[in-house]
Design an enzyme around this catalytic site. Structure first.
Site, PDB file in Angstrom:
ATOM      1  N   CYS A   1       0.802  -1.217   0.000  1.00 36.78           N
ATOM      2  CA  CYS A   1       0.000   0.000   0.000  1.00 36.78           C
ATOM      3  C   CYS A   1       0.838   1.271   0.000  1.00 36.78           C
ATOM      4  O   CYS A   1       0.328   2.342  -0.307  1.00 36.78           O
ATOM      5  CB  CYS A   1      -0.945   0.004   1.195  1.00 36.78           C
ATOM      6  SG  CYS A   1      -0.101  -0.104   2.779  1.00 36.78           S
ATOM      7  N   ASN A   2       2.104   1.188   0.348  1.00 40.01           N
ATOM      8  CA  ASN A   2       2.905   2.413   0.355  1.00 40.01           C
ATOM      9  C   ASN A   2       4.304   2.243  -0.238  1.00 40.01           C
ATOM     10  O   ASN A   2       5.164   3.071  -0.022  1.00 40.01           O
ATOM     11  CB  ASN A   2       3.029   2.977   1.779  1.00 40.01           C
ATOM     12  CG  ASN A   2       3.516   1.942   2.765  1.00 40.01           C
ATOM     13  OD1 ASN A   2       4.566   1.342   2.572  1.00 40.01           O
ATOM     14  ND2 ASN A   2       2.751   1.715   3.821  1.00 40.01           N
ATOM     15  N   ARG A   3       4.506   1.174  -1.023  1.00 40.16           N
ATOM     16  CA  ARG A   3       5.794   1.024  -1.690  1.00 40.16           C
ATOM     17  C   ARG A   3       5.689   0.089  -2.881  1.00 40.16           C
ATOM     18  O   ARG A   3       4.828  -0.795  -2.942  1.00 40.16           O
ATOM     19  CB  ARG A   3       6.867   0.534  -0.731  1.00 40.16           C
ATOM     20  CG  ARG A   3       6.773  -0.903  -0.294  1.00 40.16           C
ATOM     21  CD  ARG A   3       7.984  -1.321   0.549  1.00 40.16           C
ATOM     22  NE  ARG A   3       8.185  -0.457   1.689  1.00 40.16           N
ATOM     23  CZ  ARG A   3       9.173   0.443   1.782  1.00 40.16           C
ATOM     24  NH1 ARG A   3      10.060   0.558   0.812  1.00 40.16           N
ATOM     25  NH2 ARG A   3       9.297   1.200   2.839  1.00 40.16           N
TER      26      ARG A   3
ATOM     27  N   SER B   1       8.911   1.498   6.910  1.00 38.95           N
ATOM     28  CA  SER B   1       7.464   1.597   6.746  1.00 38.95           C
ATOM     29  C   SER B   1       6.939   2.958   7.183  1.00 38.95           C
ATOM     30  O   SER B   1       7.622   3.700   7.892  1.00 38.95           O
ATOM     31  CB  SER B   1       6.766   0.505   7.561  1.00 38.95           C
ATOM     32  OG  SER B   1       7.132  -0.779   7.109  1.00 38.95           O
TER      33      SER B   1
ATOM     34  N   GLU C   1       5.933  -1.897  11.580  1.00 41.32           N
ATOM     35  CA  GLU C   1       4.600  -2.433  11.284  1.00 41.32           C
ATOM     36  C   GLU C   1       4.650  -3.955  11.118  1.00 41.32           C
ATOM     37  O   GLU C   1       5.650  -4.523  10.697  1.00 41.32           O
ATOM     38  CB  GLU C   1       4.018  -1.783  10.039  1.00 41.32           C
ATOM     39  CG  GLU C   1       4.689  -2.182   8.736  1.00 41.32           C
ATOM     40  CD  GLU C   1       3.800  -1.900   7.533  1.00 41.32           C
ATOM     41  OE1 GLU C   1       2.645  -2.343   7.557  1.00 41.32           O
ATOM     42  OE2 GLU C   1       4.292  -1.268   6.589  1.00 41.32           O
ATOM     43  N   ASP C   2       3.539  -4.600  11.462  1.00 46.04           N
ATOM     44  CA  ASP C   2       3.484  -6.057  11.485  1.00 46.04           C
ATOM     45  C   ASP C   2       3.396  -6.684  10.101  1.00 46.04           C
ATOM     46  O   ASP C   2       3.942  -7.757   9.871  1.00 46.04           O
ATOM     47  CB  ASP C   2       2.258  -6.512  12.292  1.00 46.04           C
ATOM     48  CG  ASP C   2       2.343  -6.108  13.754  1.00 46.04           C
ATOM     49  OD1 ASP C   2       3.475  -5.931  14.241  1.00 46.04           O
ATOM     50  OD2 ASP C   2       1.291  -5.969  14.392  1.00 46.04           O
TER      51      ASP C   2
ATOM     52  N   GLY D   1     -13.818  -6.555   1.621  1.00 43.43           N
ATOM     53  CA  GLY D   1     -12.615  -7.304   1.260  1.00 43.43           C
ATOM     54  C   GLY D   1     -12.382  -8.464   2.212  1.00 43.43           C
ATOM     55  O   GLY D   1     -12.778  -8.402   3.386  1.00 43.43           O
ATOM     56  N   THR D   2     -11.733  -9.524   1.712  1.00 43.05           N
ATOM     57  CA  THR D   2     -11.516 -10.720   2.535  1.00 43.05           C
ATOM     58  C   THR D   2     -10.063 -11.177   2.503  1.00 43.05           C
ATOM     59  O   THR D   2      -9.758 -12.331   2.789  1.00 43.05           O
ATOM     60  CB  THR D   2     -12.404 -11.879   2.046  1.00 43.05           C
ATOM     61  OG1 THR D   2     -12.147 -12.123   0.646  1.00 43.05           O
ATOM     62  CG2 THR D   2     -13.879 -11.561   2.235  1.00 43.05           C
TER      63      THR D   2
END
Length: 422
Positions: free
Chosen positions: A47-49, A110, A115-116, A190-191
């Protein structure tokens, strides 16, 4: 040789990252299957890279040429102009690639430090490359060491102790607007992997009225597994919800202005990249939109001690990886030297047998002698490799024994052989 092209929240816009996440992953297959210079490729898109890890065939004309050709393929796959892509990506090579990936996998690069989710995303990137047939021996070693390093950081520092993630930060920001999570109706769209993390984070806050929607038809099974409700009517579910959280991998927005009615206050959290929510819904009265760009602006400052400890572990891991990689480069010379010595040995054993030596004592003595003589060169090879003097060992083998060493293109996969040969 390893190369990495990286674009992330620090040096690229979310719009560019969104385009890369849609089109560029398929560039890995194109680079490996149709290129004559890339032997392996692993693409990490989160989502960010966006990052492309490449193993380049040697001998290499120039790294800049390889980068230009790689950028061209990614540009065509993602629809981003090559000049814009070049200006937005950072290029790393050699040991800097390992240093970067190890730090990324440990959560040090991150939006939220430690972050996990990122270590799992790195692991899945390698698995996807394996399925696609684009990985290579060098990238396998690199990513496996990254996973080992990430576990070490998690176990030996306080960096990941709080279980922080983009999901949890988004919910923390939302909590200031929620009077009672237990009385809040939440719709999850979403799943995938993020959905499971989202449910855990919501339940930690006391949320119990949870409903899931899936455009792919997996909502019922997912809901049964997680003990929640499912719906196949997205429009009605949005109208009934107090909080809507999207986390799907779709390439087009799932929630648009056409299905969101104005009225009472609702919070929409978009954790998707590409975006799951049309930004235009923010203009609808009563709708408050919280997207990844907004979440990233509220990321907390580093916990300096934990970050320092983690980076020290990463530095140690990079040094060890570099040493192991250097050792691998000498494996062909060791194999060639052993083949030469054992060739001479077999010839002498044949002569001894021809002279009537049939009790095996001469053969045993010669084989023992050969093993003793080869031990020191094998040990010295490792020492020289770790000292950055691998070339001197190769030159010595060629000069002293007249052995012709294979070129890089002719070398077979020799993972781990130097340890076995010492």
């Amino acid at each position: 040789m390893l190369l990495c092209l990286t674009a992330n929240h620090q040096n690229a816009s979310f719009d560019l990252l969104e385009k890369l996440s849609i089109g560029a992953p398929r560039a890995a297959g194109i680079l490996v299957q149709n290129g004559d210079f890339v032997t392996g490729a692993v693409v990490l898109a989160t989502c960010n890279r966006f990052e492309a890890y490449l193993e380049i065939a040697e001998p290499l004309t120039t790294s800049s040429d390889s980068v230009a050709r790689t950028v061209r393929v990614i540009s065509e796959a993602s629809g981003i102009e090559a000049d814009e892509l070049t200006a937005s990506v950072r290029v790393l090579q050699g040991d800097d690639v390992a240093s970067h990936l190890f730090a990324v996998s440990a959560g040090l690069e991150s939006v939220i430090l430690g972050e996990d989710e990122i270590s799992g995303q790195v692991r899945r990137a390698l698995e996807e490359a394996r399925v696609a047939g684009t990985t290579s021996s060098g990238l396998e070693r690199l990513f496996q060491r990254a996973a080992h390093t990430s576990r070490g950081v998690k176990n030996r520092t306080a960096l990941g102790g709080a279980g922080r993630s983009l999901v949890r930060l988004a919910l923390e920001l939302t909590s200031s607007r929620i009077a009672d999570w237990a009385a809040t109706r939440v719709l999850i769209v979403g799943t995938g992997q993020y959905a499971g993390t989202t449910i855990a984070a919501l339940r930690d806050r006391g949320a119990a009225d949870l409903t899931v929607f899936s455009a792919s038809g997996r909502a019922a099974r997912f809901a049964l597994r997680h003990g929640m409700a499912a719906t196949d009517d997205l429009r009605s579910a949005i109208a009934d919800a107090d909080v809507v959280i999207t986390c799907t991998s779709t390439s087009t927005p799932v929630i648009t202005t056409a299905i969101v009615a104005q009225g009472r206050r609702r919070i929409v959290i978009d954790l998707g990249l590409p975006r799951n929510v049309d930004p235009a819904i923010a203009a609808i009265p009563g709708i408050e939109l919280l997207d990844l760009e907004t979440v990233s602006l509220h990321a907390p400052l580093e916990e300096l001690t934990a970050a320092s400890d983690a980076r020290a572990l990463v530095s140690e891991a990079v040094s060890e990886h570099a040493a192991k990689t250097a050792e691998q480069q000498l494996t062909p010379a060791i194999v060639a030297l052993r083949a030469h010595v054992f060739g001479v040995l077999d010839a002498e054993i044949d002569r001894a047998r021809a002279r009537g030596d049939s009790d095996g004592r001469t053969e045993a003595a010669l084989r023992h002698l050969a093993g003793v003589l080869l031990h020191t060169p094998s040990v010295r090879a490792r020492e020289l490799a770790r000292a950055g003097e691998a070339a001197s060992f190769n030159e010595a083998v060629v000069a002293l024994f007249g052995i012709e060493l294979p070129t890089p293109a002719e070398r077979p996969n020799s993972d781990g052989q130097l340890d076995q040969l010492a």
